[in-house]
Motif scaffolding. Sequence first.
Motif, short mmCIF file in Angstrom:
data_model
loop_
_atom_site.label_atom_id
_atom_site.label_comp_id
_atom_site.label_asym_id
_atom_site.label_seq_id
_atom_site.Cartn_x
_atom_site.Cartn_y
_atom_site.Cartn_z
N GLN A 1 0.77 -1.17 -0.14
CA GLN A 1 -0.08 -0.71 -0.35
C GLN A 1 0.49 1.04 -0.31
OE1 GLN A 1 -2.45 -0.37 -1.13
NE2 GLN A 1 -4.26 0.21 0.81
N GLY A 2 0.42 2.47 -0.98
CA GLY A 2 0.96 3.32 -0.96
C GLY A 2 2.80 3.68 -1.55
N ARG A 3 2.56 2.80 -2.46
CA ARG A 3 3.88 2.20 -3.72
C ARG A 3 3.30 1.59 -4.82
NH1 ARG A 3 8.00 2.84 -0.45
NH2 ARG A 3 9.27 1.74 -1.89
N GLY A 4 3.99 1.74 -5.76
CA GLY A 4 3.83 1.75 -7.38
C GLY A 4 5.12 1.47 -8.00
N ASP A 5 4.31 1.00 -8.91
CA ASP A 5 5.18 0.36 -9.92
C ASP A 5 5.92 1.51 -11.18
OD1 ASP A 5 5.94 -2.27 -12.39
OD2 ASP A 5 7.71 -1.17 -11.52
N CYS A 6 5.83 2.19 -10.61
CA CYS A 6 6.27 3.26 -11.55
C CYS A 6 6.90 3.70 -13.00
CB CYS A 6 6.05 4.47 -10.77
SG CYS A 6 5.08 5.21 -9.61
N ASP A 7 8.40 2.29 -12.56
CA ASP A 7 8.88 2.24 -13.57
C ASP A 7 8.98 1.22 -14.55
OD1 ASP A 7 10.37 0.27 -12.41
OD2 ASP A 7 12.56 0.82 -12.11
N GLY A 8 7.62 0.36 -14.01
CA GLY A 8 7.40 -0.43 -15.23
C GLY A 8 8.09 -2.07 -15.15
N ASN A 9 9.33 -1.98 -14.16
CA ASN A 9 9.81 -3.18 -14.02
C ASN A 9 9.97 -3.91 -12.83
OD1 ASN A 9 12.43 -4.16 -13.77
ND2 ASN A 9 14.05 -3.07 -13.05
N THR A 10 9.27 -5.03 -12.99
CA THR A 10 9.10 -5.52 -11.72
C THR A 10 9.94 -6.51 -11.30
OG1 THR A 10 8.44 -7.90 -13.71
CG2 THR A 10 6.84 -6.52 -13.58
N GLY A 11 11.15 -6.48 -11.71
CA GLY A 11 12.47 -6.69 -11.24
C GLY A 11 12.65 -6.45 -9.88
N ASN A 12 12.22 -5.03 -9.64
CA ASN A 12 12.55 -4.62 -8.52
C ASN A 12 11.57 -3.82 -7.77
OD1 ASN A 12 11.34 -2.51 -9.97
ND2 ASN A 12 13.42 -1.17 -10.42
N GLY A 13 10.11 -4.59 -8.13
CA GLY A 13 8.96 -4.72 -7.30
C GLY A 13 8.23 -3.57 -7.07
N CYS A 14 7.42 -2.55 -6.22
CA CYS A 14 7.16 -1.28 -6.44
C CYS A 14 7.87 -0.36 -5.64
CB CYS A 14 5.89 -1.53 -4.90
SG CYS A 14 4.42 -1.93 -5.65
N GLU A 15 8.76 0.38 -6.77
CA GLU A 15 9.86 0.75 -6.16
C GLU A 15 9.64 2.19 -5.59
OE1 GLU A 15 8.99 2.99 -10.04
OE2 GLU A 15 9.46 0.14 -8.90
N THR A 16 8.71 2.97 -5.90
CA THR A 16 8.12 4.25 -5.31
C THR A 16 7.44 4.68 -4.55
OG1 THR A 16 8.41 4.46 -7.83
CG2 THR A 16 7.14 5.96 -6.65
N ASP A 17 7.50 5.36 -4.09
CA ASP A 17 6.74 5.60 -2.40
C ASP A 17 6.09 6.86 -3.25
OD1 ASP A 17 5.36 6.33 -0.21
OD2 ASP A 17 7.24 6.90 1.55
N THR A 18 4.34 6.00 -3.00
CA THR A 18 3.82 7.52 -4.11
C THR A 18 3.64 8.35 -2.75
OG1 THR A 18 1.42 5.83 -3.58
CG2 THR A 18 3.09 5.59 -5.74
N GLN A 19 3.62 7.78 -1.25
CA GLN A 19 2.70 8.80 -0.30
C GLN A 19 3.52 10.01 -0.57
OE1 GLN A 19 -0.11 7.88 1.60
NE2 GLN A 19 -0.39 7.25 -0.04
N THR A 20 4.66 9.88 -0.85
CA THR A 20 6.02 11.25 -0.63
C THR A 20 6.97 12.11 -2.15
OG1 THR A 20 7.91 9.67 0.02
CG2 THR A 20 6.68 10.11 1.43
N SER A 21 6.96 10.73 -3.13
CA SER A 21 7.07 11.19 -4.51
C SER A 21 6.57 12.27 -4.79
CB SER A 21 7.49 10.11 -5.38
OG SER A 21 7.91 9.97 -6.39
N THR A 22 7.42 13.41 -4.95
CA THR A 22 6.70 14.85 -5.78
C THR A 22 6.41 14.31 -6.90
OG1 THR A 22 8.80 15.12 -6.18
CG2 THR A 22 7.83 16.58 -4.70
#
Length: 181
Positions: A13-34
């Motif tokens: 929760q609060g994380r996203g796979d924003c680079d589309g690379n499934t190898g690194n999982g949900c790498e982005t914290d969408t709660q704090t990333s501008t």
Amino acid sequence: RTRQRHSGVAGQQGRGDCDGNTGNGCETDTQTSTAHCGACGSACNLANATSACAGGRCAVARCNEGFADCDGNPANGCEVDTRVTSAHCGACGQACAAGANATATCAAGRCAATCAPGFGDCDDNPANGCEASLTSDPARCGTCSTTCSGGTNARPVCGAGVCRLECAAGFADCDGDAGNG
């Protein structure tokens, strides 16, 4: 807003796979990333401000110099230019007032008065407006700093913003030299 992409990893929760690379999982914290606030691809770009992301919502971190967030709505950023806005001159809620014969203005974050034709703000106090009549006052004739002077057998008068002499009864300015009355 762009939908959050998840890698299928539980408890993200609060994380996203924003680079589309499934190898690194949900790498982005969408709660704090501008760059990805609340969802992948949802960037915080607020007007006249440094943006922040808090709890998945865009927020104003700091307003640019001369601007303020007077309405408290982060969606429009720091919407007021306090250097030129009469309702928020120098700071939010600090309204300029103009007295008689004047229109309130704000310049460089300070209240000022724009005078009606024929009037002057000779005491530099915009709150009492343009208190001086520059068309008929011999002490301020045409400008705040022009004082009409008299002569022998004459008194100074101001008419339409121009100094002239009014001769005493029985006297006239026959040579046209106001200096000698």
